[in-house]
Design an enzyme around this catalytic site. Sequence first.
Site: not given
Ligand code: DGL
Length: 203
Positions: A21-22, A53-54, A84-86, A161, A193-195
């Site tokens: 993931d990011s 990453y978004g 990471c969904n992105t 984060e 988003c996994t966050h």
């Molecule tokens: N956690 C990632 C996702 O699921 C990336 C989030 C990011 O870095 O913007 O999209």
Amino acid sequence: MGIDSGFTPVPDRHAPIGIFDSGVGGLTVLRELERQLPQESALYFGDTARLPYGDRTPEEILTFGREIIGWMMDQGVKMVLMACNTSSALVLAQVQQEFAVPILGLICPGARAAAQAGRRVGVIATAATVASDAYRQAILEVDPSTQVWQVACPEFVPLIEQNRLQERHTREVAARYLQPLLAAEIDTLVYGCTHYPYLGAGF
Ligand code: DGL
């Protein structure tokens, strides 16, 4: 949480599963993997130097994915889980073609679960994931009669984060992002988003 793959299992079952993931978001996926498959070992990569990453372009996401998966293959992983969904939304199909290792993504399983759970689905996700329209398309593929609303939440990942989960500002940001979904009277919310599970109760 589910995973999707078009591949059959590879021979070395003792090798680790690569997860990336990011940043810390993919740890929410790792936690679920450990719960469901406690006998497996994992190699985790959080690309904190280049998050979020978004806000990145599809070309950047593809470059990062190629680098990370290539490195993971050098470490001998038996498969890769894009936590990471992105990345899953933007480049999963491309990297699946390029690497000789099964690569799993998150969009289709999440979409299946959402379409089964509700009729009015809200999706919160990164700007890149929302722009890709991947969740809406995947949900409608499962059930074309589902209504889908998507909201980009670019402020969430930096706040998570920085571990600013308990701050009033974070709650205000969340209220702002969720307002249009509440107004639409959604019955199901997808953490796209996994966050985002860090923002929920019990994490
Ligand atoms: N956690 C990632 C996702 O699921 C990336 C989030 C990011 O870095 O913007 O999209």
